[in-house]
Write a protein that holds these residues in place. Structure first.
Motif, PDB file in Angstrom:
ATOM      1  N   HIS A 164       0.846  -1.196   0.000  1.00 27.71           N
ATOM      2  CA  HIS A 164       0.000   0.000   0.000  1.00 27.71           C
ATOM      3  C   HIS A 164       0.879   1.244   0.000  1.00 27.71           C
ATOM      4  N   GLU A 165       0.633   2.123  -0.967  1.00 26.90           N
ATOM      5  CA  GLU A 165       1.354   3.390  -1.007  1.00 26.90           C
ATOM      6  C   GLU A 165       0.342   4.518  -0.983  1.00 26.90           C
ATOM      7  N   ALA A 166       0.660   5.566  -0.269  1.00 31.95           N
ATOM      8  CA  ALA A 166      -0.265   6.695  -0.234  1.00 31.95           C
ATOM      9  C   ALA A 166       0.522   8.000  -0.251  1.00 31.95           C
ATOM     10  N   THR A 167       0.016   8.983  -0.968  1.00 29.90           N
ATOM     11  CA  THR A 167       0.636  10.308  -0.951  1.00 29.90           C
ATOM     12  C   THR A 167      -0.455  11.366  -0.843  1.00 29.90           C
ATOM     13  N   THR A 168      -0.080  12.484  -0.278  1.00 31.94           N
ATOM     14  CA  THR A 168      -0.971  13.644  -0.277  1.00 31.94           C
ATOM     15  C   THR A 168      -0.170  14.819  -0.790  1.00 31.94           C
ATOM     16  N   SER A 169      -0.731  15.535  -1.740  1.00 34.95           N
ATOM     17  CA  SER A 169       0.015  16.677  -2.254  1.00 34.95           C
ATOM     18  C   SER A 169      -0.916  17.845  -2.517  1.00 34.95           C
ATOM     19  N   LYS A 170      -0.325  18.977  -2.737  1.00 35.51           N
ATOM     20  CA  LYS A 170      -1.096  20.172  -3.059  1.00 35.51           C
ATOM     21  C   LYS A 170      -0.612  20.694  -4.394  1.00 35.51           C
ATOM     22  N   ILE A 171      -1.456  21.425  -5.076  1.00 38.26           N
ATOM     23  CA  ILE A 171      -0.985  22.140  -6.258  1.00 38.26           C
ATOM     24  C   ILE A 171      -0.166  23.305  -5.729  1.00 38.26           C
ATOM     25  N   SER A 172       1.094  23.388  -6.136  1.00 32.43           N
ATOM     26  CA  SER A 172       1.948  24.411  -5.541  1.00 32.43           C
ATOM     27  C   SER A 172       1.804  25.738  -6.273  1.00 32.43           C
ATOM     28  N   GLU A 173       2.110  26.808  -5.558  1.00 26.89           N
ATOM     29  CA  GLU A 173       2.125  28.146  -6.135  1.00 26.89           C
ATOM     30  C   GLU A 173       3.091  28.188  -7.313  1.00 26.89           C
ATOM     31  N   ASP A 174       4.187  27.472  -7.161  1.00 27.12           N
ATOM     32  CA  ASP A 174       5.203  27.471  -8.219  1.00 27.12           C
ATOM     33  C   ASP A 174       4.663  26.857  -9.501  1.00 27.12           C
ATOM     34  N   GLN A 175       3.898  25.765  -9.354  1.00 26.15           N
ATOM     35  CA  GLN A 175       3.314  25.135 -10.546  1.00 26.15           C
ATOM     36  C   GLN A 175       2.339  26.091 -11.228  1.00 26.15           C
ATOM     37  N   LEU A 176       1.509  26.736 -10.413  1.00 24.73           N
ATOM     38  CA  LEU A 176       0.525  27.655 -10.985  1.00 24.73           C
ATOM     39  C   LEU A 176       1.205  28.828 -11.674  1.00 24.73           C
ATOM     40  N   PHE A 177       2.219  29.386 -11.012  1.00 31.03           N
ATOM     41  CA  PHE A 177       2.879  30.541 -11.621  1.00 31.03           C
ATOM     42  C   PHE A 177       3.594  30.154 -12.920  1.00 31.03           C
TER      43      PHE A 177
END
Lengths: 254, 484
Positions: B422-435
């Motif tokens: 079982h693998e799990a990750t939690t991430s956010k869309i980063s400001e850097d990606q958006l910019f």
């Protein structure tokens, strides 16, 4: 093309750029050099429209329009391109898909029809050759698992596709070996035209062996303390930044 | 077997006749009276002119349902449902609601356009009158002919009950028994209609059973039921649901899907769910409480679930697989998006019974607004499931800081030779990606759309081609206005 007057920028109350003036005209290549922490990258981000900074005073005109009135995506569509020092990864999004979206957004802004899949692929092949980028790179997700060199080459490739009027390359040379450096510099030189302009931000003179600037500016503690021709870069190389720092110190005190 | 059937038949007759007493509802009526009791169940069965065994099945389910309590273990929150305040049957609306598309809610039409749904289909979905010679109708007819040549049965559940009662009787409730859970029991008692698919031995279904379904999807009821049977060595790819937003006055939806794969058979089931999620404050959305389960009955069979969940106020859904045969394979690929006040508790169960069974779970949750998104999954290998293998990957992507993502994995390993990962990750869309996107001229909404689709790519690529494109657009649309 770009006219910065009396610009003062701070972040959380800390001054980063002070009374900065810069004039960039069509067909010119400007190099901005300076020691770490002098505000080089901030300058690039401010022109690109990142909102993490406070513009305290001054003005930035781009093609006689007030840049402050434009959001970052409009600036991009109007022809401002920033080559990132640390390009981010966007997993699962292919470069082709990413760039096609970008180009079509720009075309929409300019009142042009979007490029079809076939037209876009043709354009991509053309530009791949121009900047000498490997074919397989464009099938991969944006910057995902790219080496430092591949990331920077990808920035130049994107620049070639978007054909900006004003390109600001933020430390594009950092972390590159000599071969990658040549590819990047070669790309920039090929894209150089009479009606566009480039600002190259760099810490080292090394890149300027391959991209010959018309003007060199030295940024120190948020100000441009010295401007000159390409020979200024060589002078810096031999004397080091201490020389500028001393002069600047005298200037500021005097 | 013969004997048993005969006995059942007699049983049906006896029990069935008994029910005739006390049957008072006017069967000419278009809808059942509000509320649920045995008479409602009889009314539905009579309305559909069902054989006795169906009525028997429904009544057993209803009696069992009365003994059950609504489950409350899911990570969702909603006011209590008054089951007596629901109309359990109304005749399908045959008359079009509107004369032309001009009368339809412009917001809905805008969404259709964004999804790129053809005009004729838009009319169909919005309930606008269409010409009888419309393309899709003839397409549907051609489809049926092609399928019939191969001996494939593909029809509504009601039709199957009339024309193929033996098959229905043989498989109905064998994967999801009426005793399974509260909502399953409810569905068994009152289900309105659904689909039936039967692929004969050795037949590879030459068409994606999807386009056809979509054309017919607009009038599906509140309590749907799907039964798919794949005989030995057969193959079918089946898609249900719709990318177009489905507004519905019925708040409670409790569907059942059963899939049976015999030896060497393969079934691919894909679904896109986009029920009305309610307004920004969560008012009025659909409650989607679904029981989906498949069984890899014969050796070397394979079933895969692919789901894209973007709609409903509440989603409660765990497409599961029982890997009974040896060397069977189960797959679960899921993208669940929640925005505003939506709540989703979804995942899968992989029950390994046979030897050398394999399962893969890829779950991608995307939460925005003030929504809550939970993955809940069980992987179980029994004592006999030697060399069973499972790989699970559960990723969560958060947009903004007011939403929630939760993962509830349950692992039960019953023998020493199984391997469960079982693998799990939690991430956010980063400001850097958006910019980075903004700087390339891509606006915020499109940037989020791109990033989210990239994140969900692994799952979207499993969908039939024509739906993958629509599903991509759907993901972007579902997240509109979620940032900035």
């Amino acid at each position: 093309m770009l006219s910065i007057k009396n610009l003062q920028v701070s972040i959380n109350g800390k001054l980063i750029l002070k009374d900065l003036d810069l004039e960039v005209k069509e067909g010119e290549v400007h190099a901005i050099m300076g020691p770490n922490g002098s505000g080089k990258s901030t300058l690039a981000s401010v022109v690109a429209g990142r909102d993490t900074f406070d513009i305290d005073k001054g003005e930035i005109l781009y093609r006689d329009q007030n840049l402050m009135d434009m959001n970052p995506e409009t600036r991009a569509r109007e022809g401002i391109f920033m080559g990132f020092q640390y390009p981010v990864e966007i997993p699962g999004v292919s470069i082709a898909n990413f760039m096609r979206t970008a180009i079509n957004e720009k075309r929409k802004h300019l009142g042009l029809e979007p490029l079809s899949g076939a037209e876009f692929l043709k354009l991509m092949e053309e530009k791949k050759k121009l900047v000498d980028i490997q074919s397989k790179l464009t099938n991969r997700s944006v910057n995902e698992g790219f080496s430092g060199g591949e990331k920077k080459k990808n920035e130049i490739f994107q620049m070639a596709l978007l054909e900006p009027r004003l390109a600001i390359l933020d430390e594009t040379d950092s972390g590159l070996d000599i071969d990658a450096l040549k590819v990047v510099a070669n790309g920039v030189n090929k894209l150089r035209r009479k009606d566009n302009a480039t600002i190259v931000i760099t810490h080292y003179q090394r890149l300027l062996d391959y991209i010959i600037p018309d003007y060199v500016h030295v940024l120190y503690e948020g100000r441009i303390v010295k401007s000159g021709g390409k020979e200024l870069a060589l002078e810096l190389e031999s004397k080091g930044y201490d020389w500028v720092k001393k002069e600047a110190g005298a200037q500021i005190q005097g | 077997m013969e004997e048993k059937n005969k006995n059942n038949h007699i049983l049906d007759e006896v029990t069935g006749s008994e029910y005739k007493y006390g049957f008072y509802t006017d069967i000419e009526a278009d809808q059942a009276p509000k509320g649920l009791n045995e008479d409602t169940v009889r009314f539905i069965s009579a309305k559909k002119n069902e054989p006795e065994f169906m009525l028997e099945f429904r009544l057993k389910a209803f009696r069992h349902w009365k003994t059950l309590k609504e489950p409350d273990w899911a990570h969702v929150d909603y006011p209590p449902i008054d089951y007596q305040d629901i109309i359990y049957f109304s005749a399908p609306r045959k008359k079009p609601q509107y004369e032309s598309l001009d009368e339809v809610d412009p917001e809905l039409l805008e969404t259709f356009d964004k999804l790129g749904i053809p005009l004729e289909e838009q009319k169909m979905l919005a309930g606008v009158a269409v010409d009888a010679v419309m393309d899709s109708v003839s397409v549907a007819t051609t489809f049926r002919e092609t399928l019939a040549e191969k001996g494939i049965i593909f029809c509504s559940f009601s039709e199957a009950v009339q024309k193929h009662p033996d098959l229905v009787k043989k498989y109905l409730g064998t994967v999801v028994p009426y005793t399974d859970n509260f909502f399953a029991a409810l569905n068994c008692a009152v289900f309105s209609d659904g689909s039936f698919v039967y692929i004969p031995k050795g037949v590879k279904c030459p068409l994606e059973l999807s386009t056809y379904f979509r054309i017919n999807a607009a009038n599906t009821g509140q309590f749907e039921r799907t039964l798919i049977v794949a005989e030995e060595g057969s193959y079918v790819s089946y898609m249900e649901g719709c990318t177009a937003p489905m507004r519905d006055e019925n708040q409670l939806h409790a569907a059942i899907v059963e899939i049976i794969a015999h030896k060497d058979a393969e079934v691919k089931y894909s679904t896109v769910q986009n029920w009305w999620p309610g307004d920004k404050h969560g008012k009025g959305g659909v409650y989607n409480f679904v029981t989906k389960r498949g069984i890899c009955e014969g050796d070397n069979s394979k079933i895969s679930w692919t789901q894209v969940e973007t709609g409903s106020a509440i989603t409660w859904k765990y497409p599961s697989l029982i890997l009974k045969g040896n060397n069977t394979t189960g797959e679960f690929y899921s993208v669940a998006v929640t925005n505003n006040m939506q709540q989703a508790d979804t995942g899968t169960k992989m029950i390994h019974l046979g030897k050398n069974t394999r399962s893969t779970i890829i779950s991608k949750g995307i939460s925005a607004g003030r929504s809550n998104n939970s993955y809940r999954g069980l992987v179980k290998t029994t004592r006999n499931a030697e060399n069973a293998r499972n790989f699970s990957q559960c990723d969560s992507l958060l947009l903004g800081d007011q939403c929630g993502a939760h993962t509830f994995p349950y692992l039960e390993v019953g023998n020493r030779s199984s391997v469960v990962e079982h693998e799990a990750t939690t991430s956010k869309i980063s400001e850097d990606q958006l910019f980075y996107c903004l700087q390339r001229g891509i606006d915020m909404e499109s940037a989020i759309g791109l990033i989210v689709n990239g994140y969900a790519k692994e799952v979207l690529s499993k969908l039939p081609m024509e739906f993958a494109v629509e599903a991509q657009k759907l993901l972007s649309i579902s997240l509109e206005g979620s940032v900035g």
